[in-house]
Scaffold this motif. Structure first.
Motif, mmCIF file in Angstrom:
data_model
loop_
_atom_site.group_PDB
_atom_site.id
_atom_site.type_symbol
_atom_site.label_atom_id
_atom_site.label_comp_id
_atom_site.label_asym_id
_atom_site.label_seq_id
_atom_site.Cartn_x
_atom_site.Cartn_y
_atom_site.Cartn_z
ATOM 1 N N PRO A 42 -4.493 -10.027 -6.469
ATOM 2 C CA PRO A 42 -5.092 -8.691 -6.548
ATOM 3 C C PRO A 42 -5.873 -8.390 -5.265
ATOM 4 O O PRO A 42 -6.665 -9.234 -4.829
ATOM 5 N N ILE A 43 -5.652 -7.250 -4.676
ATOM 6 C CA ILE A 43 -6.257 -7.037 -3.354
ATOM 7 C C ILE A 43 -7.669 -6.487 -3.425
ATOM 8 O O ILE A 43 -8.431 -6.615 -2.499
ATOM 9 N N ASN A 44 -8.013 -5.877 -4.567
ATOM 10 C CA ASN A 44 -9.388 -5.391 -4.734
ATOM 11 C C ASN A 44 -9.848 -4.553 -3.552
ATOM 12 O O ASN A 44 -10.883 -4.833 -2.930
ATOM 13 N N LEU A 45 -9.125 -3.532 -3.245
ATOM 14 C CA LEU A 45 -9.423 -2.681 -2.097
ATOM 15 C C LEU A 45 -10.767 -1.988 -2.238
ATOM 16 O O LEU A 45 -11.078 -1.422 -3.277
ATOM 17 N N PHE B 115 -12.651 -8.573 -9.934
ATOM 18 C CA PHE B 115 -11.447 -8.211 -10.663
ATOM 19 C C PHE B 115 -11.577 -6.864 -11.319
ATOM 20 O O PHE B 115 -12.640 -6.489 -11.801
ATOM 21 N N ASP B 116 -10.498 -6.212 -11.323
ATOM 22 C CA ASP B 116 -10.440 -4.913 -11.972
ATOM 23 C C ASP B 116 -10.436 -5.123 -13.474
ATOM 24 O O ASP B 116 -9.806 -6.041 -13.982
ATOM 25 N N ILE C 269 0.842 -1.204 0.000
ATOM 26 C CA ILE C 269 0.000 0.000 0.000
ATOM 27 C C ILE C 269 0.870 1.245 0.000
ATOM 28 O O ILE C 269 0.631 2.194 -0.747
ATOM 29 N N ALA C 270 1.908 1.214 0.816
ATOM 30 C CA ALA C 270 2.818 2.368 0.874
ATOM 31 C C ALA C 270 3.378 2.637 -0.508
ATOM 32 O O ALA C 270 3.442 3.766 -0.970
ATOM 33 N N ASN C 271 3.756 1.578 -1.169
ATOM 34 C CA ASN C 271 4.405 1.709 -2.461
ATOM 35 C C ASN C 271 3.455 2.142 -3.562
ATOM 36 O O ASN C 271 3.729 3.057 -4.320
ATOM 37 N N GLU C 272 2.331 1.477 -3.636
ATOM 38 C CA GLU C 272 1.441 1.696 -4.767
ATOM 39 C C GLU C 272 0.700 3.012 -4.665
ATOM 40 O O GLU C 272 0.423 3.652 -5.663
ATOM 41 N N ALA C 273 0.346 3.415 -3.444
ATOM 42 C CA ALA C 273 -0.441 4.638 -3.324
ATOM 43 C C ALA C 273 0.383 5.773 -2.764
ATOM 44 O O ALA C 273 -0.103 6.883 -2.625
ATOM 45 N N ASN D 160 -7.436 4.240 -7.150
ATOM 46 C CA ASN D 160 -7.309 3.417 -8.350
ATOM 47 C C ASN D 160 -6.052 2.569 -8.309
ATOM 48 O O ASN D 160 -6.070 1.393 -8.657
ATOM 49 N N ALA D 161 -4.966 3.210 -7.883
ATOM 50 C CA ALA D 161 -3.710 2.474 -7.795
ATOM 51 C C ALA D 161 -3.887 1.290 -6.859
ATOM 52 O O ALA D 161 -3.420 0.184 -7.128
ATOM 53 N N LEU D 162 -4.624 1.508 -5.790
ATOM 54 C CA LEU D 162 -4.786 0.440 -4.807
ATOM 55 C C LEU D 162 -5.709 -0.665 -5.293
ATOM 56 O O LEU D 162 -5.587 -1.809 -4.899
ATOM 57 N N LYS D 163 -6.649 -0.312 -6.144
ATOM 58 C CA LYS D 163 -7.522 -1.360 -6.677
ATOM 59 C C LYS D 163 -6.708 -2.364 -7.469
ATOM 60 O O LYS D 163 -6.988 -3.540 -7.489
#
Ligand code: ADP
Ligand code: MG
Length: 593
Positions: A560-563, A578-579, A514-518, A549-552
């Motif tokens: 895939p975490i599908n936040l 799924f996204d 999460i830190a990285n992607e968002a 979006n990044a987190l999705k």
């Protein structure tokens, strides 16, 4: 500085690269560059220990560039970095070093970016891939990235990758790369796990360590400003303006180009400033120093080499506009002030990612460096008004005011106004292009969400001790030295994600991803609940769409975490969605690797 080479030419680089370096204004190699470049050019593996800001990118990138066959449009080098910001930065650096290498192509690939675009770019081909571990692993697994032609593998900021929970991914990548290649591993610290990785995957590595030499500095007031919310140039002029005992300054920057640019900008703002760099011949150099001594110049913008040995007693301030490579350079720089028994001031600009260097300098000089609060507009105005008043007071004592007093009376009479109003009009006129009240805004308080901010553009206040939630990319989370409890204050929203214990995830994997992607700093990630096949995570309220979006699209352990906002399912169950962007891809199951 451990006996740095005086020039890049001594290191064995090609003429073409030397020309490029001259063009982009690199004057001398930094210590890590001086040590690493010859070793890497000789084909050895390297285990390098050096901090942020020491010039590691060029240390590995320049030798790597020498090995690239531009005609072969295949990845020949892979650089792993902990964050997407770093991936982009490193890719940009490589692109700039490739100025004289037509056809050279570097591709950053990182999480949060659309696969469709990445696949297109990968299919088009690139000579160098710079990527975050998760995404690189993904592409290797999908066979959309082929490393058969790999010559060089670089692990940049390995300890950060470890801290962010990517070490398994890194090892997986190391396992899945062809045997024959050179490996360079850089890390600011050498925790056991990194050393183990080095032992396992590096072949007779040469160790290079830039150590922080301890030194004591004279009684110089040392302060720093964390670059945020305002351009360095604006901050600089604000600071210089309100500094009480300002007489003359040396401003240190990294490149020759920067000395000239900054001198031009300061001149445009009314300062008597000049550049001092290695391009000046001895005579020109002496002239600049003479002018600084005599007061014809107040500010000299210099590179480290050019400023060596300058002894001008009126230098009241040293500004480290760009942070030095090491503590020795710092000590050397600030030694230009506080001379001949006078007071000296050293001001250090520190980008968020350079905080560690600041701490090292403090340790090495055994002196704390205090944070500097940037003068507000009101401070500047007050200072200008005070200066104005004292100028007026001076003139009031001068002879021959009668003539002017008479003019004021005439104006007052003709315009039918008071003498005070006439004085006000004259004061307004007297501002001479430097208005007493300065326009513009004060830097905004820390903005909670700014996922795309890199380095100095990040508008957060220093230190963030007040714990405002913040999305950023500069500082990277630390798990060892910063307990993640208590949870951050401020409004938090609970989300649910589709990975849980059955996928083998740990809290640090979730935090890292999460830190990285968002671009959310880890300490602003709240409580994490691990359930069997899903987890919950608390994030600061008001997440921008971009980060959401990044987190999705984010994956943890390949899943895939599908936040999405948590609807409160204590059992942790949840159907998997799924996204769209990923729809066409085969779902990667944990355990595949
Ligand atoms: P690190 O990876 O160690 O954190 P970087 O490679 O990002 O450091 O370099 C930090 C900054 O210093 C960059 O802006 C880079 O362009 C600049 N820099 C690096 N080497 C030199 C050099 N030899 N001369 C001038 N500037 C340099
Ligand atoms: Mg770096």
């Amino acid at each position: 500085m451990t006996s740095p080479a005086d020039s890049f030419a001594d290191l064995g680089l090609s003429t073409s690269l030397l020309n490029t370096l001259a063009e982009i204004g690199y004057e001398t190699p930094s210590p890590i560059q001086a040590q690493c470049i010859p070793i890497l050019l000789d084909g050895h593996d390297i285990l390098g220990m050096a901090q942020t800001g020491t010039g590691k990118t060029a240390a590995f990138a320049l030798p790597l560039m020498e090995t690239i066959d531009v005609k072969l449009m295949k990845p020949q080098a892979l650089i792993l970095t902990p964050t997407r910001e770093l991936a982009i930065q490193v890719a940009e650096a490589l692109q700039s070093y490739a100025k004289n290498l037509p056809g050279f192509h570097v591709l950053p690939i990182y999480g949060g970016q659309s696969y469709t675009i990445q696949l297109k770019q990968l299919a088009r081909g690139a000579h160098v891939i710079v990527g975050t571990p998760g995404r690189v692993m993904d592409h290797l697994e999908r066979k959309t990235l082929n490393l058969d032609n790999l010559k060089t593998l670089v692990l940049d900021e390995a300890d950060e990758m470890l801290r962010m929970g990517f070490i398994d991914d890194v090892e997986w990548i190391l396992e899945h790369t062809p045997e024959q290649h050179q490996t360079a591993l850089f890390s600011a610290t050498m925790p056991e796990q990194i050393r183990r990785v080095a032992q396992k995957y590096l072949v007779e590595p040469r160790e290079v360590k830039i150590k922080a030499a301890t030194a004591t500095v004279a009684a110089i007031r040392q302060v720093y400003w964390q670059v945020s919310g305002m351009h360095k140039l604006d901050a600089l002029t604000r600071i210089l303006e309100v500094e009480d005992d300002f007489d003359a300054a040396i401003i240190f920057v990294r490149t020759k180009t920067a000395t000239v640019e900054l001198a031009d900008k300061l001149n445009a703002r009314g300062y008597a400033a000049a550049a001092l760099n290695g391009d000046l011949n001895q005579q020109m150099r002496e002239r600049v120093i003479e002018q600084l001594k005599s007061g014809a110049l107040d500010i000299v913008i210099a590179t480290d080499v050019a400023a060596r040995g300058i002894d001008v007693p009126r230098i009241s301030h040293v500004v480290n506009y760009d942070i030095p490579y090491d503590t020795e350079a710092y000590v050397h720089r600030i030694g230009r002030t506080g001379r001949a028994g006078r007071n000296g001031n050293a001001i250090l600009f520190v980008a968020p990612r350079e905080i560690r260097m600041l701490r090292t300098i403090e340790r090495a000089t055994r002196q704390p460096i205090a944070p500097l609060t940037l003068p507000s507009r009101a401070d500047v105005t007050n200072k200008r008004v005070a200066d104005f008043k004292s100028k007026v007071a001076e003139v009031l004592n001068a002879e021959g005011l009668d003539f002017f007093a008479n003019i004021v009376s005439q104006i007052a009479e003709e315009q039918n106004v008071s003498a005070e109003e006439v004085a006000a009009a004259l004061a307004m006129m007297a501002q001479e292009g430097k208005p007493l009240q300065i326009a513009g805004e004060d830097p905004p308080p820390a903005r909670p969400f700014a996922p795309d901010n890199r380095g100095e553009r990040r508008p957060a206040s220093f230190g963030d001790r007040e714990r405002k939630p913040r999305f950023e990319g500069g500082d990277r989370p630390r798990f060892e030295d910063k307990p993640r409890r208590p949870a951050p204050t401020g409004d938090m929203v609970r989300y649910r994600i589709d990975v849980g214990r059955e996928h083998g995830v740990q809290v640090k994997d979730i935090v890292g991803a999460i830190a990285n992607e968002a671009g959310i700093e880890s300490r602003f990630i709240g409580r994490i609940g691990l359930y069997e096949d899903s987890s919950t995570v608390e994030l600061p309220a008001g997440m921008p769409a971009e980060a959401a979006n990044a987190l999705k699209r984010t994956r943890v352990r390949g899943v895939p975490i599908n936040l999405r906002p948590d609807e409160g399912r204590p059992d942790g169950g949840g159907e998997r969605k799924f996204d769209g962007d990923r729809g066409g891809f085969k779902k990667k199951k944990f355990g595949d690797r």
